[in-house]
Design a protein around this motif. Structure first.
Motif: not given
Length: 268
Positions: A73-80, A85-89
């Motif tokens: 799950v962590l590997l598949l969730a890396s792109p989202p 993280w980019l949106l939170s900036r």
């Protein structure tokens, strides 16, 4: 100095004993859920007691499967997660997300997830091994009848990811200055329900699919279902399918010739 060191070692030993006891209890409890729901799905009457070492091993198998799924799950969730993280900036997005009622979102999500996904496994707890037709939702039947483990792993990954999403929404709600005194305890309860339904789904959907084939009832086809303390249960498929329980003293030899995906075999 020596007395201080001994006191620290003594404290560590006491804590380690407590953690070991709690971990063993957790494995026993998880294994109990897995085995009980697994046997209910098969329709097997057992002689299991409250304390049985097989609970511990079933819980350990579930824990290993869960940990391996979390890694996937962590590997598949890396792109989202990177996108988040980019949106939170972005200040505007952060203000918009900060104004949301995360507890309410989590409660709605949890209720829908439990009702529409996790509870569906209860439809299969009707002695499937002797049923003539496999009832239930088509997408879940596809998981049980899949000849590979692809659908199985994807199904459980969705379960784990959804539980993690609920936990994340709870964390988001508790990190805000304005708390939700009613919704947050409800969300904690729903999160606990979601987690407890993980071993239930594992016991019904995943751990029931493989059975070893035996030659004890030739020319009829037979599979070993359960080795109890007093009796051994077989699934025998001749003109009709039936579960046969034989006292262990009468089972002289078990010759296993392979392992079958039993539901794919029974419901082609």
């Amino acid at each position: 100095m020596w007395s201080t060191l001994l006191e620290k070692l003594k404290g560590i030993g006491t804590s380690w004993t407590s953690y070991t006891a709690m971990g063993s209890f957790a494995l026993y409890f998880l294994g109990y859920l897995v085995l009980r729901f697994q046997l209910s799905t098969w329709g097997v009457a057992t002689d299991l007691s409250i304390l049985d070492e097989r609970y511990f091993f079933a819980g350990a198998r579930f824990l290993v499967y869960l940990v391996s799924t979390v890694v996937n799950v962590l590997l598949l969730a890396s792109p989202p997660l990177l996108l988040w993280w980019l949106l939170s900036r972005w200040a505007r997005f952060s203000r918009w997300w900060g104004s949301r009622n995360h507890a309410l979102i989590g409660v709605v999500f949890s209720v829908l997830f439990i009702q529409l996904v996790e509870r569906k496994c209860f439809l299969f707890m009707n002695s499937l091994l002797v049923q003539r037709q496999l009832e239930g939702d088509g997408w879940l039947k596809a998981v049980m009848l899949d000849s590979t483990s692809n659908y199985e792993s994807q199904f459980f990954a969705v379960l784990v990811a959804s539980v993690a999403m609920t936990g994340w929404l709870l964390f988001q709600s508790r990190s805000r200055e304005i708390r939700k005194p009613v919704l947050e305890p409800l969300l904690v309860f729903l999160l606990a329900v979601e987690f407890l339904l993980l071993p239930v789904n594992y016991g019904v959907i995943i751990s029931t699919r493989q059975l070893p084939k035996v030659t004890n009832f030739v020319p009829a086809e037979a599979w070993l279902v359960w080795e109890g303390k007093d009796k051994t249960t077989f699934l025998v498929a001749d003109k009709d399918r039936k579960l046969v329980a034989i006292p262990n003293a009468e089972v002289k030899k078990l010759e296993i010739t392979g392992v079958d995906n039993i539901f794919q075999r029974l419901f082609p």
